[in-house]
Write an enzyme that holds these catalytic residues in place. Structure first.
Site, short mmCIF file in Angstrom:
data_model
loop_
_atom_site.label_atom_id
_atom_site.label_comp_id
_atom_site.label_asym_id
_atom_site.label_seq_id
_atom_site.Cartn_x
_atom_site.Cartn_y
_atom_site.Cartn_z
N THR A 141 0.65 -1.68 0.84
CA THR A 141 0.09 0.01 -0.17
C THR A 141 1.04 1.06 0.35
O THR A 141 1.85 1.28 0.92
CB THR A 141 -0.96 -0.32 1.24
OG1 THR A 141 -1.72 1.63 1.19
CG2 THR A 141 -0.07 -0.26 2.33
N MET A 150 -2.42 11.72 -1.51
CA MET A 150 -3.22 9.74 -1.15
C MET A 150 -3.35 9.58 0.32
O MET A 150 -2.49 9.80 0.35
CB MET A 150 -3.37 9.10 -2.40
CG MET A 150 -3.85 8.80 -3.47
SD MET A 150 -3.77 7.69 -4.46
CE MET A 150 -5.24 7.97 -5.78
N GLY A 151 -3.65 8.96 1.09
CA GLY A 151 -3.96 8.47 1.89
C GLY A 151 -5.17 8.67 2.39
O GLY A 151 -6.08 10.22 2.81
N GLU A 183 -5.94 13.16 2.11
CA GLU A 183 -6.85 13.57 1.24
C GLU A 183 -7.98 12.88 2.10
O GLU A 183 -9.79 13.20 1.56
CB GLU A 183 -7.32 12.43 -0.01
CG GLU A 183 -6.81 11.11 0.11
CD GLU A 183 -7.09 9.87 -0.39
OE1 GLU A 183 -7.17 10.95 -1.65
OE2 GLU A 183 -7.31 9.14 -0.77
N ARG A 225 -4.18 28.13 -4.78
CA ARG A 225 -3.97 27.64 -5.75
C ARG A 225 -4.24 25.62 -5.09
O ARG A 225 -3.34 25.22 -3.91
CB ARG A 225 -3.91 27.90 -6.36
CG ARG A 225 -3.83 29.47 -7.47
CD ARG A 225 -4.58 28.43 -8.44
NE ARG A 225 -4.34 30.36 -9.28
CZ ARG A 225 -4.59 31.21 -9.24
NH1 ARG A 225 -5.09 31.47 -7.73
NH2 ARG A 225 -4.66 32.22 -10.07
N ARG A 252 0.82 6.69 -6.85
CA ARG A 252 1.42 5.44 -7.26
C ARG A 252 1.98 4.63 -8.91
O ARG A 252 1.97 3.93 -8.62
CB ARG A 252 -0.58 4.61 -7.49
CG ARG A 252 -1.16 4.31 -6.10
CD ARG A 252 -2.82 3.77 -5.65
NE ARG A 252 -3.24 3.72 -6.92
CZ ARG A 252 -4.47 3.67 -7.07
NH1 ARG A 252 -5.35 3.14 -5.73
NH2 ARG A 252 -5.49 2.28 -8.31
N ASP A 276 -0.13 3.88 1.26
CA ASP A 276 -0.45 4.81 2.12
C ASP A 276 0.26 4.15 3.40
O ASP A 276 0.04 5.04 4.93
CB ASP A 276 -2.36 4.22 2.46
CG ASP A 276 -2.53 4.43 1.69
OD1 ASP A 276 -2.40 5.37 0.89
OD2 ASP A 276 -4.22 4.91 2.15
N ARG A 284 2.17 31.99 -3.70
CA ARG A 284 1.23 31.62 -3.71
C ARG A 284 1.32 30.61 -2.54
O ARG A 284 1.98 31.33 -2.01
CB ARG A 284 0.80 30.97 -4.69
CG ARG A 284 0.22 31.90 -6.53
CD ARG A 284 -0.35 30.95 -7.44
NE ARG A 284 -1.41 31.48 -7.97
CZ ARG A 284 -1.56 32.04 -9.40
NH1 ARG A 284 -1.00 30.71 -9.96
NH2 ARG A 284 -1.82 32.57 -10.26
O1 F6P Z 1 -5.46 2.47 -0.43
C1 F6P Z 1 -4.83 3.23 -1.94
C2 F6P Z 1 -5.38 4.24 -2.50
O2 F6P Z 1 -4.39 4.51 -2.46
C3 F6P Z 1 -5.69 5.21 -1.09
O3 F6P Z 1 -4.51 6.74 -0.89
C4 F6P Z 1 -6.83 5.76 -2.25
O4 F6P Z 1 -7.73 6.42 -1.21
C5 F6P Z 1 -6.97 4.83 -2.92
O5 F6P Z 1 -6.38 3.95 -3.48
C6 F6P Z 1 -8.01 5.25 -4.28
O6 F6P Z 1 -8.46 3.85 -5.36
P1 F6P Z 1 -8.81 3.63 -6.29
O7 F6P Z 1 -7.58 3.21 -7.57
O8 F6P Z 1 -9.64 2.39 -6.28
O9 F6P Z 1 -9.83 5.19 -6.48
#
Ligand code: F6P
Length: 412
Positions: free
Chosen positions: A137, A193-194, A249, A298, A307, A139, A186
């Site tokens: 992961t 992500m997380g 997020e 912004r 990812r 995350d 700015r």
């Molecule tokens: O679980 C890992 C993750 O990258 C999260 O950080 C993110 O919210 C989610 O996957 C998004 O996944 P998907 O590919 O379903 O949009």
């Protein structure tokens, strides 16, 4: 020695990857495949996670095929298919059992987070399917019980394959954003992500972010006031009059209109494990900064870039080290287990003796420990910087260090 003399000759091991991909999944597949082949297994790949075991099945032979583990993502594909959530009239577990039987699969290695490995563990417990988990992961919030020794303290940390590569990307993106932020004086709010934890967002500080907001610290009405004060102070103090703020997020933010502290949803849809899609909190925060402080703010969502891309050195070595432990689990038939690192170490010290295994599935999530985050300054601590120093190779940061003498008109 001929193939038929190998220990597991005549047996088949299958690999699948489920959930969100990471840059290190192909590396994990390749590392497990290589070792399983040496033991004599025929190695299959299952396409699209659990989905590839439904219907007639989608299975490919990986045994002697060329593979490129440095290429990010997963060549087998992934899905968030849950074996235990079935549409009307469809029994997925029965289909999975039937396909394991049809393809004569003896052992299943599931590369995933809590959802994928949790489902695998349930199949092991309820149906006796031999499974071994493999963590992943970006995350970095799986409870792998990896200890970080820092300044005489033992901190419970995590290192999941995928995180080191993603951390490098987030660091790099943050550093890149600085140039445009500086040009326009700015405040840039970068979303990372997380869903439940700030491990990844916190790496932005390594790339030059000035502040970090994480899911572990909900931004209540009071915390928001404190945050705006700090933004103003740091902005004014900055010689270039600019600021980069990284936000997870999954950060919960107080909504002045509803009076609720909640995440910002990108969609109301939920996946088969019950997860909603988050996204957009950076825009909300940037707008409020502009409105409240009169600064030009912004937002930028880094999203899937974290990812994406190639598997970096630490991940490459980590997946190999954990795959060595898979060999041990296979030899001992220790199913229902997942290899993990015992201790946070630098890339060069990643060795098999620093691994152990834990019960896979439903191991729970681990937030960014308090000792890594300073709530008063919205930044990471030296302990976190030390943690990151083990996982990431040093990076060359872009920086413009010069200033120019001001010229006054000759004719006043
Ligand atoms: O679980 C890992 C993750 O990258 C999260 O950080 C993110 O919210 C989610 O996957 C998004 O996944 P998907 O590919 O379903 O949009």
């Amino acid at each position: 020695m001929g193939l038929d003399h190998k220990l597991f000759h005549g047996k088949t091991l299958a690999i699948l990857s489920g959930g969100g991909d990471t840059p290190a999944i192909n590396s994990s597949i390749e590392s497990v495949r290589n070792r399983a082949s040496i033991l004599g297994y025929k190695v299959y790949g299952i396409r699209q996670g659990w989905k590839g075991l439904l219907g007639d099945g989608q299975v490919v032979d990986l045994t002697c095929q060329p593979y490129n583990g440095l290429y990010g993502g997963t060549a087998l594909g992934s899905s968030r298919t849950n074996p235990f959530s079935s549409k009307e009239g469809e029994n997925r577990v029965e289909q999975i059992l039937r396909n394991l039987e049809r393809y004569k699969i003896d052992v299943l290695v599931t590369i995933g987070g809590d959802d994928t490995n949790g489902a695998a563990k349930k199949l092991y417990e309820t149906e006796g399917i031999p499974v071994i988990g493999f963590p992943k992961t970006i995350d970095n919030d799986l409870r792998t019980r990896t200890m970080h020794h820092y300044n005489g303290q033992d901190i419970e940390a995590v290192i999941c394959p995928g995180f080191p590569s993603a951390a490098r990307t987030v660091t790099r993106l943050t550093n890149m954003l600085r140039t445009t932020t500086e040009s326009h004086k700015r405040v840039m709010v970068m979303e990372v992500m997380g869903r439940d934890a700030g491990w990844l967002t916190a790496t932005a500080m390594h790339g030059g972010a000035d502040m970090v907001l994480i899911p572990e610290c909900p931004m209540t009405a009071e915390r928001k006031e404190f945050f705006f004060e700090r933004v103003k102070e740091l902005y004014m103090r900055n010689r270039k009059r600019c600021l980069v703020i990284a936000v997870s997020e999954g950060t919960r933010w107080y909504d002045d209109e509803t009076g609720k502290v909640d995440v910002v949803y990108a969609s109301s849809e939920k996946d088969e494990y019950g997860h909603a899609r988050f996204g957009g909190v950076s825009g909300v925060i940037a707008n409020e900064i502009s409105r409240r402080l009169g600064l030009d703010a912004r937002s930028q969502i880094s999203g899937y870039y974290a990812r994406a891309g190639e598997c970096r050195e630490y991940d490459r070595r980590l997946t190999s080290t954990l795959a060595d432990k898979v060999v041990d689990l296979l030899l001992r038939q220790a199913y229902g287990q997942m290899p993990v690192l015992n201790r946070v170490v630098h890339y060069n010290e990643l060795e098999e003796f620093n691994t152990s295994s834990i019960d896979m599935g439903s191991i729970g999530n681990i937030p960014l420990p308090d000792v890594y985050y300073d709530k008063n300054t919205f930044s990471v601590t030296d302990a976190y910087r030390d943690f990151l120093g083990h996982v990431m190779e040093p990076m060359k940061m872009m920086q413009f260090d010069y200033d120019f003498p001001v010229v006054l008109p000759e004719n006043k």
